[in-house]
Design a protein around this motif. Structure first.
Motif, mmCIF file in Angstrom:
data_model
loop_
_atom_site.group_PDB
_atom_site.id
_atom_site.type_symbol
_atom_site.label_atom_id
_atom_site.label_comp_id
_atom_site.label_asym_id
_atom_site.label_seq_id
_atom_site.Cartn_x
_atom_site.Cartn_y
_atom_site.Cartn_z
ATOM 1 N N LEU A 100 9.829 2.566 -1.236
ATOM 2 C CA LEU A 100 10.956 3.463 -1.028
ATOM 3 C C LEU A 100 10.501 4.862 -0.629
ATOM 4 C CD1 LEU A 100 13.105 2.362 -4.098
ATOM 5 C CD2 LEU A 100 13.264 1.556 -1.735
ATOM 6 N N HIS A 101 11.004 5.305 0.520
ATOM 7 C CA HIS A 101 10.818 6.658 1.042
ATOM 8 C C HIS A 101 9.333 7.049 1.057
ATOM 9 C CE1 HIS A 101 11.984 10.555 2.412
ATOM 10 N NE2 HIS A 101 11.558 11.168 1.317
ATOM 11 N N SER A 102 8.969 8.134 0.351
ATOM 12 C CA SER A 102 7.611 8.662 0.426
ATOM 13 C C SER A 102 6.576 7.756 -0.219
ATOM 14 C CB SER A 102 7.553 10.051 -0.205
ATOM 15 O OG SER A 102 8.209 10.068 -1.458
ATOM 16 N N ALA A 103 7.010 6.707 -0.890
ATOM 17 C CA ALA A 103 6.054 5.722 -1.412
ATOM 18 C C ALA A 103 5.323 4.992 -0.295
ATOM 19 C CB ALA A 103 6.769 4.721 -2.315
ATOM 20 N N ILE A 104 5.751 5.172 0.949
ATOM 21 C CA ILE A 104 5.012 4.581 2.064
ATOM 22 C C ILE A 104 3.588 5.149 2.103
ATOM 23 C CG2 ILE A 104 5.781 6.296 3.770
ATOM 24 C CD1 ILE A 104 5.188 2.495 4.341
ATOM 25 N N LEU A 105 3.380 6.327 1.502
ATOM 26 C CA LEU A 105 2.053 6.931 1.465
ATOM 27 C C LEU A 105 1.306 6.624 0.167
ATOM 28 C CD1 LEU A 105 2.950 10.378 3.042
ATOM 29 C CD2 LEU A 105 1.639 8.533 4.110
ATOM 30 N N SER A 106 1.853 5.745 -0.659
ATOM 31 C CA SER A 106 1.194 5.365 -1.906
ATOM 32 C C SER A 106 -0.009 4.477 -1.638
ATOM 33 C CB SER A 106 2.178 4.634 -2.819
ATOM 34 O OG SER A 106 2.556 3.392 -2.250
ATOM 35 N N LYS A 107 -0.898 4.416 -2.612
ATOM 36 C CA LYS A 107 -2.049 3.514 -2.495
ATOM 37 C C LYS A 107 -1.605 2.060 -2.459
ATOM 38 C CE LYS A 107 -4.679 5.306 -5.865
ATOM 39 N NZ LYS A 107 -5.869 5.537 -6.712
ATOM 40 N N LEU A 112 -1.588 -2.769 0.776
ATOM 41 C CA LEU A 112 -0.928 -3.995 1.213
ATOM 42 C C LEU A 112 -0.675 -4.025 2.716
ATOM 43 C CD1 LEU A 112 1.416 -4.433 -1.827
ATOM 44 C CD2 LEU A 112 -0.068 -6.230 -0.927
ATOM 45 N N LEU A 113 -0.419 -2.872 3.327
ATOM 46 C CA LEU A 113 -0.129 -2.846 4.762
ATOM 47 C C LEU A 113 -1.384 -2.626 5.594
ATOM 48 C CD1 LEU A 113 3.244 -0.857 4.857
ATOM 49 C CD2 LEU A 113 2.866 -3.337 4.690
ATOM 50 N N GLY A 182 13.588 0.559 8.378
ATOM 51 C CA GLY A 182 13.795 -0.612 7.532
ATOM 52 C C GLY A 182 12.926 -1.747 8.026
ATOM 53 N N CYS A 183 11.738 -1.902 7.433
ATOM 54 C CA CYS A 183 10.709 -2.797 7.962
ATOM 55 C C CYS A 183 10.360 -3.876 6.950
ATOM 56 C CB CYS A 183 9.443 -2.011 8.295
ATOM 57 S SG CYS A 183 9.694 -0.635 9.438
ATOM 58 N N ALA A 184 10.424 -5.126 7.377
ATOM 59 C CA ALA A 184 10.120 -6.260 6.506
ATOM 60 C C ALA A 184 8.759 -6.838 6.870
ATOM 61 C CB ALA A 184 11.199 -7.331 6.629
ATOM 62 N N TYR A 185 7.968 -7.124 5.833
ATOM 63 C CA TYR A 185 6.629 -7.669 6.013
ATOM 64 C C TYR A 185 6.427 -8.862 5.081
ATOM 65 C CZ TYR A 185 5.608 -3.104 8.135
ATOM 66 O OH TYR A 185 5.619 -1.980 8.924
ATOM 67 N N LEU A 186 5.519 -9.727 5.475
ATOM 68 C CA LEU A 186 5.077 -10.836 4.634
ATOM 69 C C LEU A 186 3.600 -10.631 4.333
ATOM 70 C CD1 LEU A 186 6.699 -13.786 6.636
ATOM 71 C CD2 LEU A 186 7.713 -12.419 4.804
ATOM 72 N N ARG A 187 3.263 -10.684 3.043
ATOM 73 C CA ARG A 187 1.870 -10.567 2.630
ATOM 74 C C ARG A 187 1.596 -11.645 1.584
ATOM 75 N NH1 ARG A 187 1.896 -8.016 6.523
ATOM 76 N NH2 ARG A 187 0.960 -5.966 6.986
ATOM 77 N N GLY A 188 0.683 -12.563 1.895
ATOM 78 C CA GLY A 188 0.470 -13.699 1.021
ATOM 79 C C GLY A 188 1.759 -14.477 0.889
#
Length: 242
Positions: A100-107, A112-113, A182-188
């Motif tokens: 969510l929001h600025s969490a895009i810059l979280s570790k 994961l990305l 609004g971006c959807a990703y699949l990881r594992g």
């Protein structure tokens, strides 16, 4: 029943009047209320904050979480690497994650990305138009097009994120900037959704349309992906069909 955990660093609400006036009890409390309102009997919600032991994300908590919502900003780099690794493992095992929001810059997001996630610029106080560009996606169900957010923090393209597996929303701002918001990703086996609106100084998470998107995203992320088939004997997989 979807088991959701809302995680918030819970720092700015304590030190900035401009934030505490909007979220006096913390962003995590409002997000939890939003899920309760949107999903009602479909969800059980717990909250965790950075100041909790192990950031509130013990192995037991994560094992009992179907979808983790993550909001962070000032303390993105202060999150324990051990906790980041735990979250990454759970996503790969099938736990959903909302960034969510600025969490895009979280570790957590960067790990994961696999990208820096840096945006070209930012500016406070812009009106945002959030446009649905994939109306058949479950996250867009029942969402008006566009959603107008009276005040929001602008992040502009280019932003160093991977090409989404599914791009559900884009945004434009008063200065002419655009954003994949609004971006959807699949990881594992896990599903991840990055949702950009949600600056801490504005009541974005009180908007009914935003709450609808969050509820839809939790439903979608909770579904996960089917586990791959396991061999019955070395090198052999169960036959499909009749």
């Amino acid at each position: 029943m979807i088991r959701a955990t809302v995680w918030n660093e819970f720092v700015e609400e304590k030190i900035y009047p401009s934030v505490s006036s909007v979220y006096p009890d913390g962003i995590h409390v409002v997000l939890a209320q939003a899920l309760g309102d949107e999903l009602a009997q479909e969800v059980q919600v717990r909250t965790a904050v950075m100041q909790d032991d192990e950031h509130g994300l013990t192995d037991d908590v994560l094992a009992a979480t179907d979808v983790l919502l993550w909001w962070s900003h000032l303390e993105n780099d202060a999150v324990s690497d051990e906790i980041v690794a735990r979250v990454q493992r759970r996503v790969h095992q099938g736990m959903g994650l909302l960034i969510l929001h600025s969490a895009i810059l979280s570790k957590v997001a960067k790990t994961l990305l696999g990208t820096s996630n840096d945006a070209t610029g930012w500016r406070h106080g812009d009106k945002e138009h959030l446009w649905t560009i994939l109306p058949t996606h479950p996250i867009a169900a029942g969402v008006p097009n566009p959603v107008v957010i009276p005040q929001q923090e602008m992040y502009g393209e280019p932003i160093d994120i991977p090409t989404p597996d599914e791009l559900v929303f884009i945004s434009n701002f008063e200065g002419g900037e655009v954003l994949r918001s609004g971006c959807a990703y699949l990881r594992g086996q896990g599903r991840i959704f990055f949702f950009a609106p949600g600056h801490e100084e504005y009541p974005v998470y009180f908007q009914p349309e935003i709450r609808r998107i969050l509820g839809n995203a939790v439903r979608w992320a909770a579904a996960g992906l089917p586990a791959p088939a396991r061999p019955t004997r070395t090198g052999e997989y169960p036959a499909s069909g009749g």
